[in-house]
Scaffold this active site. Structure first.
Site, PDB file in Angstrom:
ATOM      1  N   PRO A  10      44.339  38.564  40.433  1.00 17.95           N
ATOM      2  CG  PRO A  10      42.940  39.183  42.176  1.00 17.95           C
ATOM      3  CD  PRO A  10      43.770  39.757  41.060  1.00 17.95           C
ATOM      4  CG  ASN A  11      41.966  33.672  42.558  1.00 19.10           C
ATOM      5  OD1 ASN A  11      42.676  32.948  43.233  1.00 19.10           O
ATOM      6  ND2 ASN A  11      41.142  34.550  43.090  1.00 19.10           N
ATOM      7  NE  ARG A  18      42.669  24.103  41.507  1.00 19.96           N
ATOM      8  CZ  ARG A  18      43.475  24.812  42.286  1.00 19.96           C
ATOM      9  NH1 ARG A  18      43.034  25.886  42.887  1.00 19.96           N
ATOM     10  NH2 ARG A  18      44.713  24.432  42.477  1.00 19.96           N
ATOM     11  CE1 TYR A  23      36.207  33.573  35.309  1.00 17.71           C
ATOM     12  CE2 TYR A  23      36.280  31.878  37.006  1.00 17.71           C
ATOM     13  CZ  TYR A  23      35.982  33.165  36.604  1.00 17.71           C
ATOM     14  OH  TYR A  23      35.458  34.057  37.502  1.00 17.71           O
ATOM     15  CG  ASN A  74      41.019  39.760  33.722  1.00 17.34           C
ATOM     16  OD1 ASN A  74      40.387  40.215  34.682  1.00 17.34           O
ATOM     17  ND2 ASN A  74      40.700  38.625  33.145  1.00 17.34           N
ATOM     18  CB  ALA A  77      37.861  39.370  42.504  1.00 13.98           C
ATOM     19  CG  HIS A  80      34.024  42.924  40.730  1.00 15.75           C
ATOM     20  ND1 HIS A  80      33.529  43.251  39.484  1.00 15.75           N
ATOM     21  CD2 HIS A  80      34.508  41.649  40.617  1.00 15.75           C
ATOM     22  CE1 HIS A  80      33.692  42.206  38.671  1.00 15.75           C
ATOM     23  NE2 HIS A  80      34.293  41.233  39.326  1.00 15.75           N
ATOM     24  CD  GLU A  98      37.850  46.575  33.692  1.00 16.25           C
ATOM     25  OE1 GLU A  98      38.300  47.626  34.211  1.00 16.25           O
ATOM     26  OE2 GLU A  98      36.791  46.040  34.060  1.00 16.25           O
ATOM     27  CG  HIS A 100      36.395  41.416  32.800  1.00 24.20           C
ATOM     28  ND1 HIS A 100      37.051  41.223  33.998  1.00 24.20           N
ATOM     29  CD2 HIS A 100      36.137  42.743  32.710  1.00 24.20           C
ATOM     30  CE1 HIS A 100      37.181  42.396  34.605  1.00 24.20           C
ATOM     31  NE2 HIS A 100      36.638  43.330  33.849  1.00 24.20           N
ATOM     32  NE  ARG A 107      30.745  34.889  36.297  1.00 25.31           N
ATOM     33  CZ  ARG A 107      31.978  34.677  36.781  1.00 25.31           C
ATOM     34  NH1 ARG A 107      33.006  35.370  36.295  1.00 25.31           N
ATOM     35  NH2 ARG A 107      32.182  33.788  37.731  1.00 25.31           N
TER      36      ARG A 107
END
Ligand code: CA2
Length: 148
Positions: A10-11, A18, A23, A74, A77, A80, A98, A100, A107
């Site tokens: 997601p995202n 943005r 990012y 990836n 969110a 988590h 995995e 990121h 963070r």
């Protein structure tokens, strides 16, 4: 030819548009184009999936289990808290790396927990877009090693 499916959660479709401070300015399309070039150099075939929906990601991982030799994931969110995604990666039965963009350990506290990582061979985190290239190289080396 070995096949690697690169899955983005997601995202991640918003990359480059943005939150550039977190990012960066590279779009997902640019990352994917670089991975196509790297895959050619490494002699593997890559395909890409991005979804904002947990079930679609799970379906894509199930499909990869018969269509691919390895996964680069990836989970966004979902990293988590998605035990469903973790179970799907385990069920796929192919090696997964995995990845990121950001260093999830540098963070907010909630990001330093990855429930999907135990289903993967390892995690590459914090190298920006380069994380994907490192992950693809790792996946290919793992496949080559398994064939020796
Ligand atoms: O660092 C990563 O790659 C993450 O998986 C990115 C996820 C985040 O939830 C993870 O904790 C770490 C979020 C991706 C959101 O991407 C955006 C990109 C541009 C604008 C807004 C969100």
């Amino acid at each position: 030819m070995r096949r690697v499916v690169i899955v983005n959660g997601p995202n991640l479709n918003l990359l480059g548009t943005r939150e550039p401070d977190v990012y960066g300015r590279t779009t997902l399309a640019e990352i994917e184009a670089d991975l196509v070039r790297l895959a050619e150099m490494l002699g593997v075939q890559v395909s890409f999936v991005q979804s904002n929906h947990e079930g679609e990601l799970i379906d894509a991982i199930h499909a990869a289990s018969s269509e691919a030799d390895a996964l680069v994931v990836n989970p966004g969110a979902f990293t988590h808290y998605s035990y469903a995604l973790r179970d799907a990666i385990v069920a796929a039965g192919i090696p997964a790396v995995e990845v990121h963009l950001s260093n999830i350990h540098a963070r907010e506290d909630f990001r330093s927990v990855s429930v999907t990582a135990p289903a993967c061979i390892g995690v590459i985190t914090g190298f920006g877009p380069r994380s994907y290239a490192l992950a693809l190289r790792a996946a290919v080396e793992i496949l080559e090693e398994a064939e020796r």
